[in-house]
Every structure is written in structure tokens, then in C-alpha cells.
Design an enzyme around this catalytic site. Structure first.
Site, mmCIF file in Angstrom:
data_model
loop_
_atom_site.group_PDB
_atom_site.id
_atom_site.type_symbol
_atom_site.label_atom_id
_atom_site.label_comp_id
_atom_site.label_asym_id
_atom_site.label_seq_id
_atom_site.Cartn_x
_atom_site.Cartn_y
_atom_site.Cartn_z
ATOM 1 C CG MET A 40 -1.900 -1.246 1.278
ATOM 2 S SD MET A 40 -3.360 -0.833 1.889
ATOM 3 C CE MET A 40 -2.858 -0.878 3.722
ATOM 4 C CG LEU A 43 7.257 1.347 -0.783
ATOM 5 C CD1 LEU A 43 8.188 1.198 -2.208
ATOM 6 C CD2 LEU A 43 6.229 0.393 -0.363
ATOM 7 C CG HIS A 44 8.589 0.161 6.168
ATOM 8 N ND1 HIS A 44 8.682 -1.190 6.105
ATOM 9 C CD2 HIS A 44 7.162 0.179 6.550
ATOM 10 C CE1 HIS A 44 7.700 -1.831 6.484
ATOM 11 N NE2 HIS A 44 6.792 -0.985 6.587
ATOM 12 C CG HIS A 47 7.098 -2.096 2.189
ATOM 13 N ND1 HIS A 47 6.968 -0.985 2.869
ATOM 14 C CD2 HIS A 47 5.746 -2.724 2.001
ATOM 15 C CE1 HIS A 47 5.721 -0.980 3.587
ATOM 16 N NE2 HIS A 47 5.105 -1.838 2.931
HETATM 17 O O1 PAF Z 1 -0.079 -5.825 3.548
HETATM 18 C C1 PAF Z 1 -0.348 -4.849 3.132
HETATM 19 O O2 PAF Z 1 0.206 -3.791 2.616
HETATM 20 C C2 PAF Z 1 -2.008 -5.108 2.387
HETATM 21 O O3 PAF Z 1 -2.751 -5.540 3.203
HETATM 22 C C3 PAF Z 1 -1.839 -5.827 1.008
HETATM 23 C C4 PAF Z 1 -1.455 -6.993 1.104
HETATM 24 C C5 PAF Z 1 -1.021 -5.088 -0.093
HETATM 25 C C6 PAF Z 1 -3.304 -5.630 0.248
HETATM 26 O O4 PAF Z 1 -3.687 -4.431 0.083
#
Ligand code: PAF
Length: 312
Positions: A40, A43-44, A47
Site C-alpha cells: 500500500m 515503503l520502508h 518492503h
Molecule cells: O499488507 C498490505 O500492505 C496490504 O494488506 C496488501 C497485502 C498490499 C493488500 O492491500
């Protein structure tokens, strides 16, 4: 082993489904496997570890950035969820993503979100976080199923921190025979143990200082269970009290079977180690934080000696 396919082209930013399809078709023509990293955004380091894993798992790493409205309940933080697309793109580029898909809500949900088909994993989605966030995991499973449908990944990478989400997605992908192999990356943490999360940004400085107590509480709880202390419910209650004493408003603290999230046999069965996971969700100020710690408990020997272990 992944075939070597040097990444010589710059990262592609795909904003429309048609662009995504074109990019994927080209990769498929070249028989390049695709690893998907759904996010979503905001980012950190956590990710980026998922992205690194994706690069190891397949010849092409595709990230997605989409703040998914259908996984937020009424009154939750959909509107204020941190959105940092320019910085995210820079990070993805620097860390070797081959492409990023940034869809618009209108294109993913052309008929709106209300009447949209839903995917559910009913044995997993109503407990723990699902109990306090009704519909959340249906929203997650639905968007992930949709992203799988659009991208047909060979592999998809998720963080272990969102443990229940990981199991919901594994179950959904297996039940619907979606074909993607789901891999999990360990939780990335700050030096003091706090799990990285976009929602840590909601913490005030004193809350940030208190926040590592969440993981420490799970470590103590898992340690007591591992050491053979009996009476899981009392141990969980004690952990909740410890969290409350650290300033949290605990939602749940629970030890579950690591594969099914069912309450485990207590005491441990006579054979084989039990794979367990300690999970917690708690509010601190306006942040809702979650964390988990998978661990094993040894079998109860026939003489029942773990019963004798004092609770530390
Ligand atoms: O973990 C997340 O960032 C969200 O729940 C995902 C898996 C991208 C679904 O929107």
C-alpha cells in the site's frame, strides 16, 4: 534456480491495466518468471526486504502500490493512511524493481466498491484481527485475488508481521487454485524491536518510546510457553496486563497454532514439537499496532514434567 536475465531496462511505472498487461505479455514471451510484491506504499525497509526476496525468487520483480479502500472499515484510517508515491518510486527504482503498478481506484473498481464480488477465507477471517475489523480480511483477500488475476505471478511475497493476513492469502490462493507460490519474509524491526509499519508514523515521541513493549511482551509470553508453563489463558491474560501497564490498550494477545490459528492443545501433546505463534494487536495513542512471534514448544514428556515448571 532462476535464470539470469540482466536488468538493463529502467523501472517501468504502469498506471493503467492495459500497460500492465503489455509489460507482462512481453515478459511472458521471454519466459521470464514474475514475483509480485503487493504494497500500500509508504515503503520502508520491510518492503525493500520483500522486494529483495522477489528478485531472488524470479527474473522479474513487480511491485504494486494501492491503498485498498475495501480493507478499511468505517472510521478507520483510509483517508489519512500515509501516501508517499514519489519517494516510493525512488526507493523501488534504487532497489531494483523491474516495474511498479499504481492503479487508480476507478479502474480497479469501475462499478464502485459496494457491490464488488468478495473473496473470503471464512475459517480464518473472523478471529483475532478479524474480530475487531469485520470485513478487513475479505477486503485484503479480494484485492490480492484481483492483483493475482491481473498479474498471474509465479511467486508473491508477503511480510510475516501480518501473520493472519499471510495465512488468509495462502488459504485463498490454495482454495482458488491461483497457482502463485506464496513466500513470507521475516519481520523487519527497529533496533529496539519495534516492527516496522507505516502506522508507526502515528506515534508521538513518548508513544514511540513505549512501543517496543509490544514485541517484548510477545517474547516473554513465547518464552514462558516454550519453557513449559501451563495454562495458556492465564499466560495470555498476564501478557495483556503487561501491555496495559506499558500504556497500550490491548485488543488481543493470543498463542495459536501457527498453521491454523486455532487455539492449540494445552498442555502440549505427548509427541512432536508444536508449532505456535504468539500474536497481539493493541492501540497506543491513535496507532493500532500488531506483531507476532512464531515459535515451537516441545512435546510434554510422559512424566508431565513441564507442569512442574514455575511460571517466570
Ligand atoms: O499488507 C498490505 O500492505 C496490504 O494488506 C496488501 C497485502 C498490499 C493488500 O492491500
Amino acid at each position: 534456480m532462476p535464470r539470469t536475465a540482466p536488468r538493463t531496462t529502467p523501472m517501468r511505472c504502469l498506471r493503467r491495466i492495459a500497460e500492465l498487461r503489455e509489460c507482462l505479455a512481453e515478459w511472458r514471451r521471454r519466459e521470464l518468471r514474475v514475483a509480485l510484491v503487493p504494497t500500500m506504499g509508504n515503503l520502508h525497509r520491510g518492503h525493500l526486504a520483500l522486494l529483495r526476496r522477489a528478485r531472488r525468487e524470479a527474473e522479474r520483480a513487480l511491485a504494486t502500490i494501492f491503498v485498498n479502500p475495501i480493507q478499511f472499515g468505517p472510521g478507520e484510517d483510509y483517508a489519512e493512511y500515509p501516501r508517499t508515491p514519489e519517494r516510493d518510486l525512488e526507493l523501488l527504482r534504487e532497489h531494483g524493481a523491474d516495474a511498479v503498478f499504481l492503479p487508480q481506484t476507478e479502474e480497479l473498481f469501475p462499478h464502485g466498491t459496494e457491490g464488488h464480488t468478495q473473496v473470503r477465507a471464512p475459517e480464518l477471517d473472523g478471529i483475532l484481527c478479524g474480530a475487531s475489523r469485520p470485513g478487513h480480511f475479505a477486503g485484503v483477500a479480494t484485492i490480492v485475488a484481483k492483483l493475482f488475476g491481473l498479474t498471474r505471478p509465479d511467486v508473491a511475497v508477503f511480510g510475516l508481521k501480518d501473520y493472519q493476513q499471510l495465512l488468509v492469502i495462502r488459504r485463498m490462493a490454495a482454495d482458488l487454485a491461483l497457482g502463485a507460490r506464496i513466500v513470507a519474509e521475516p519481520t523487519a524491526r527497529e533496533a529496539d524491536g519495534l516492527a516496522l509499519s507505516s502506522r508507526n508514523a502515528y506515534l508521538s515521541p513518548p508513544e514511540r518510546a513505549a512501543a517496543p513493549a509490544l514485541y517484548r511482551t510477545l517474547e516473554r509470553l513465547a518464552g514462558r510457553v516454550r519453557d513449559g508453563a501451563r495454562g495458556l489463558q492465564a499466560l495470555e491474560e498476564r501478557a495483556r496486563e503487561e501491555l496495559a501497564a506499558a500504556g497500550f490498550r490491548p485488543e488481543y494477545v493470543s498463542v495459536r497454532d501457527a498453521r491454523t490459528l486455532a487455539p492449540p492443545a494445552d498442555p502440549a501433546p505427548a509427541r512432536g514439537p508444536q508449532r505456535l505463534v504468539a500474536l497481539a494487536a493493541a492501540r497506543l495513542g491513535k496507532a493500532r499496532l500488531i506483531d507476532c512471534l512464531p515459535f515451537e514448544r516441545q512435546a510434554t514428556p510422559p512424566d508431565g514434567s513441564p507442569e512442574q515448571q514455575p511460571v517466570k
